[in-house]
Write a protein that holds these residues in place. Structure first.
Motif, PDB file in Angstrom:
ATOM      1  N   PHE A  11      -5.434  -5.606   7.235  1.00 17.36           N
ATOM      2  CA  PHE A  11      -6.777  -5.155   6.861  1.00 17.36           C
ATOM      3  C   PHE A  11      -6.673  -3.685   6.473  1.00 17.36           C
ATOM      4  CE2 PHE A  11      -8.298  -8.581   9.768  1.00 17.36           C
ATOM      5  CZ  PHE A  11      -9.008  -9.285   8.815  1.00 17.36           C
ATOM      6  N   ASP A  12      -7.346  -3.329   5.417  1.00  9.37           N
ATOM      7  CA  ASP A  12      -7.370  -1.935   4.966  1.00  9.37           C
ATOM      8  C   ASP A  12      -8.808  -1.424   4.949  1.00  9.37           C
ATOM      9  OD1 ASP A  12      -4.662  -2.132   4.397  1.00  9.37           O
ATOM     10  OD2 ASP A  12      -4.958  -2.460   2.249  1.00  9.37           O
ATOM     11  N   GLN A  13      -8.930  -0.130   5.106  1.00 11.02           N
ATOM     12  CA  GLN A  13     -10.225   0.518   4.858  1.00 11.02           C
ATOM     13  C   GLN A  13      -9.953   1.697   3.934  1.00 11.02           C
ATOM     14  OE1 GLN A  13     -12.581   0.900   8.302  1.00 11.02           O
ATOM     15  NE2 GLN A  13     -14.122   2.125   7.304  1.00 11.02           N
ATOM     16  N   SER A  92      -2.849  10.787  -5.264  1.00 10.52           N
ATOM     17  CA  SER A  92      -2.353  11.138  -3.933  1.00 10.52           C
ATOM     18  C   SER A  92      -3.380  10.702  -2.889  1.00 10.52           C
ATOM     19  CB  SER A  92      -2.106  12.642  -3.851  1.00 10.52           C
ATOM     20  OG  SER A  92      -3.211  13.331  -4.365  1.00 10.52           O
ATOM     21  N   ARG A  93      -2.894  10.411  -1.690  1.00  9.50           N
ATOM     22  CA  ARG A  93      -3.802   9.934  -0.641  1.00  9.50           C
ATOM     23  C   ARG A  93      -3.319  10.377   0.726  1.00  9.50           C
ATOM     24  NH1 ARG A  93      -1.791   3.679  -1.111  1.00  9.50           N
ATOM     25  NH2 ARG A  93       0.116   3.939   0.056  1.00  9.50           N
ATOM     26  N   ASP A  94      -4.231  10.387   1.670  1.00  9.84           N
ATOM     27  CA  ASP A  94      -3.874  10.657   3.057  1.00  9.84           C
ATOM     28  C   ASP A  94      -4.046   9.368   3.830  1.00  9.84           C
ATOM     29  OD1 ASP A  94      -3.527  13.390   2.588  1.00  9.84           O
ATOM     30  OD2 ASP A  94      -5.685  13.750   2.792  1.00  9.84           O
ATOM     31  N   GLY A 123       9.111  -5.942   1.139  1.00  5.68           N
ATOM     32  CA  GLY A 123       7.961  -5.056   0.965  1.00  5.68           C
ATOM     33  C   GLY A 123       7.866  -4.093   2.136  1.00  5.68           C
ATOM     34  N   ASN A 124       6.983  -3.145   1.990  1.00  4.26           N
ATOM     35  CA  ASN A 124       6.799  -2.089   2.972  1.00  4.26           C
ATOM     36  C   ASN A 124       6.607  -2.647   4.382  1.00  4.26           C
ATOM     37  OD1 ASN A 124       6.313   0.389   4.028  1.00  4.26           O
ATOM     38  ND2 ASN A 124       4.264   0.623   3.136  1.00  4.26           N
ATOM     39  N   LEU A 125       7.479  -2.244   5.275  1.00  2.40           N
ATOM     40  CA  LEU A 125       7.452  -2.762   6.648  1.00  2.40           C
ATOM     41  C   LEU A 125       8.425  -1.936   7.476  1.00  2.40           C
ATOM     42  CD1 LEU A 125       6.069  -5.314   7.933  1.00  2.40           C
ATOM     43  CD2 LEU A 125       8.217  -6.509   7.611  1.00  2.40           C
ATOM     44  N   PRO A 232      -6.500   2.555  -6.123  1.00  3.16           N
ATOM     45  CA  PRO A 232      -5.056   2.404  -6.371  1.00  3.16           C
ATOM     46  C   PRO A 232      -4.319   1.675  -5.249  1.00  3.16           C
ATOM     47  CG  PRO A 232      -5.764   4.714  -6.376  1.00  3.16           C
ATOM     48  CD  PRO A 232      -6.863   3.929  -5.775  1.00  3.16           C
ATOM     49  N   THR A 233      -4.992   1.322  -4.160  1.00  2.00           N
ATOM     50  CA  THR A 233      -4.285   0.681  -3.045  1.00  2.00           C
ATOM     51  C   THR A 233      -3.610  -0.606  -3.509  1.00  2.00           C
ATOM     52  OG1 THR A 233      -5.984   1.509  -1.593  1.00  2.00           O
ATOM     53  CG2 THR A 233      -4.519  -0.168  -0.672  1.00  2.00           C
ATOM     54  N   GLY A 234      -2.366  -0.743  -3.157  1.00  3.14           N
ATOM     55  CA  GLY A 234      -1.648  -1.978  -3.490  1.00  3.14           C
ATOM     56  C   GLY A 234      -1.021  -1.944  -4.871  1.00  3.14           C
ATOM     57  N   GLY A 236       1.425  -0.174  -5.938  1.00  2.72           N
ATOM     58  CA  GLY A 236       2.885  -0.167  -5.793  1.00  2.72           C
ATOM     59  C   GLY A 236       3.409  -1.552  -5.438  1.00  2.72           C
ATOM     60  N   ASP A 237       2.698  -2.235  -4.575  1.00  2.00           N
ATOM     61  CA  ASP A 237       3.126  -3.581  -4.159  1.00  2.00           C
ATOM     62  C   ASP A 237       2.930  -4.575  -5.302  1.00  2.00           C
ATOM     63  OD1 ASP A 237       3.374  -2.456  -1.557  1.00  2.00           O
ATOM     64  OD2 ASP A 237       1.208  -2.633  -1.383  1.00  2.00           O
ATOM     65  N   THR A 238       1.866  -4.407  -6.034  1.00  9.17           N
ATOM     66  CA  THR A 238       1.605  -5.296  -7.170  1.00  9.17           C
ATOM     67  C   THR A 238       2.675  -5.087  -8.231  1.00  9.17           C
ATOM     68  OG1 THR A 238      -0.726  -5.086  -6.653  1.00  9.17           O
ATOM     69  CG2 THR A 238      -0.199  -5.978  -8.807  1.00  9.17           C
TER      70      THR A 238
HETATM   71  P1  AMP Z   1       0.549   0.771  -1.847  1.00  5.31           P
HETATM   72  O1  AMP Z   1      -0.796   1.287  -2.272  1.00  5.31           O
HETATM   73  O2  AMP Z   1       1.200  -0.102  -2.866  1.00  5.31           O
HETATM   74  O3  AMP Z   1       1.443   1.837  -1.326  1.00  5.31           O
HETATM   75  O4  AMP Z   1       0.316  -0.215  -0.608  1.00  5.31           O
HETATM   76  C1  AMP Z   1      -0.803  -0.160   0.200  1.00  5.31           C
HETATM   77  C2  AMP Z   1      -0.714  -1.297   1.221  1.00  5.31           C
HETATM   78  O5  AMP Z   1       0.344  -1.033   2.140  1.00  5.31           O
HETATM   79  C3  AMP Z   1      -1.986  -1.438   2.019  1.00  5.31           C
HETATM   80  O6  AMP Z   1      -2.582  -2.676   1.723  1.00  5.31           O
HETATM   81  C4  AMP Z   1      -1.571  -1.326   3.478  1.00  5.31           C
HETATM   82  O7  AMP Z   1      -2.069  -2.355   4.281  1.00  5.31           O
HETATM   83  C5  AMP Z   1      -0.072  -1.370   3.448  1.00  5.31           C
HETATM   84  N1  AMP Z   1       0.515  -0.361   4.342  1.00  5.31           N
HETATM   85  C6  AMP Z   1       0.098   0.907   4.536  1.00  5.31           C
HETATM   86  N2  AMP Z   1       0.871   1.539   5.444  1.00  5.31           N
HETATM   87  C7  AMP Z   1       1.823   0.636   5.806  1.00  5.31           C
HETATM   88  C8  AMP Z   1       2.940   0.678   6.714  1.00  5.31           C
HETATM   89  N3  AMP Z   1       3.222   1.782   7.422  1.00  5.31           N
HETATM   90  N4  AMP Z   1       3.698  -0.437   6.829  1.00  5.31           N
HETATM   91  C9  AMP Z   1       3.420  -1.543   6.110  1.00  5.31           C
HETATM   92  N5  AMP Z   1       2.394  -1.653   5.254  1.00  5.31           N
HETATM   93  C10 AMP Z   1       1.591  -0.579   5.104  1.00  5.31           C
END
Ligand code: AMP
Length: 307
Positions: A11-13, A92-94, A123-125, A232-234, A236-238
């Motif tokens: 979940f994201d906010q 950029s984001r915090d 993926g990021n983990l 912009p969230t996601g 990078g993953d997309t």
């Molecule tokens: P991105 O904007 O592509 O960097 O990815 C954002 C996504 O990464 C969000 O949906 C978050 O839930 C997820 N995310 C953020 N911090 C972490 C972390 N430390 N480990 C794994 N996933 C994360």
């Protein structure tokens, strides 16, 4: 074209200068799966969620050809939660909050049915969890791609260095590349990072596109100039999902084909930012994607006769 995707489902906010979201579904592996499933099926997903993660979101992924056998559901626990706030530039984001919850004790298990997958997208983990998936593979995948972020450089650098030795491609953004290499110049940073393990390196630069490094070669992909970026969230993953999805579909891991994969990734990322969360990724059709890739081709195509 079997593909394994590992990462957070969350979940994201999100706060941007233009608005604030409620708790919405996010997570690296969620975005990667939505993106990659346009190109390669099945997507063999590995992640963990709490009992609070919406069942309809899991069903929607399954309906797209995402296999969830490797996704653990901890009914009595809470899903990973991340909150972030974007600056005015939307680049950029915090990070405001990271609650690991189910991720804190996550032990990934690669199901037998996933063995033999040729492509692995980490993926990021937590880096040690990413590594454990590599170590569980009975046959090394043809290509291992890893995404990470500054959070892990600051909290688990040793483990990150270990897993980097075992991957083929690293995807990171420009500020993370600088942090990882302690070099300001991205060319020098790339050289340092490629010494750490990955033969290929993609440095994402948000609205300024992406760079692909290999040996002494570099390829530059633009980002699509968009009038409005909502979230912009996601992205990078997309991007990662489009990149690995294209490689898995074509089964060609040459540098030439990786250039195309960077364009496909960039095209997919350009959809992601158009609406909050993964909303836009759920709407787009093959035709939308093909048209967007054509736009990218036009962006960089030009004729010149040198005299
Ligand atoms: P991105 O904007 O592509 O960097 O990815 C954002 C996504 O990464 C969000 O949906 C978050 O839930 C997820 N995310 C953020 N911090 C972490 C972390 N430390 N480990 C794994 N996933 C994360």
């Amino acid at each position: 074209m079997s593909l394994i995707v590992v990462g957070s489902m969350a979940f994201d906010q999100i706060e941007t200068p233009f608005g604030k979201s409620d708790r919405i579904v996010g997570g690296a592996a969620t975005y990667i799966a939505w993106s990659a499933s346009n190109f390669a099926k099945p997507v063999n997903q590995i992640s963990v969620v709490g009992g609070d993660f919406p069942k309809e979101e899991l069903q929607a992924l399954q309906d797209r050809g995402v296999v969830l056998e490797g996704v653990q559901i901890k009914e009595d626990e809470k899903s990973f939660f991340w909150a972030g706030k974007y600056h005015m530039d939307m680049n950029s984001r915090d990070t405001l909050d990271t609650q690991l919850n189910v991720l804190a004790n996550f032990v990934p298990v690669v199901p037998d049915s996933y063995q033999g997958s040729e492509f692995l997208m980490l993926g990021n983990l937590v880096p040690s969890i990413q590594h454990s998936v590599i170590n569980q593979m009975k046959t090394r995948p043809k290509l291992i791609v890893l995404d990470t972020m500054n959070f892990w450089m600051e909290t688990a650098m040793e483990d990150l260095e270990k897993v980097l030795k075992d991957v083929d491609v690293l995807l990171i953004n420009d500020s993370e590349a600088r942090e990882l290499s302690a070099q300001y110049s991205l060319v020098k940073a790339a050289r340092e990072i490629m010494k750490m393990g990955p033969k290929y390196l993609v440095i994402k630069k948000g609205e300024h596109g992406a760079l692909l490094f290999y040996d002494d070669e570099v390829f530059v992909a633009p980002a699509l100039p968009l009038e409005d970026v909502f979230d912009p969230t996601g992205a990078g993953d997309t991007f990662a999902g489009g990149f690995i999805g294209h490689l898995a579909r074509t089964k060609d891991i040459s540098f030439e084909n990786m250039k195309t994969a960077v364009i496909v990734g960039s095209a997919m990322a350009s959809f992601c930012v158009e609406k909050f969360g993964n909303t836009r990724l759920k709407e787009i059709s093959k035709e939308d994607i093909d048209n967007r890739i054509r736009q990218f081709v036009n962006l960089v195509n030009f004729d010149i006769q040198l005299i």
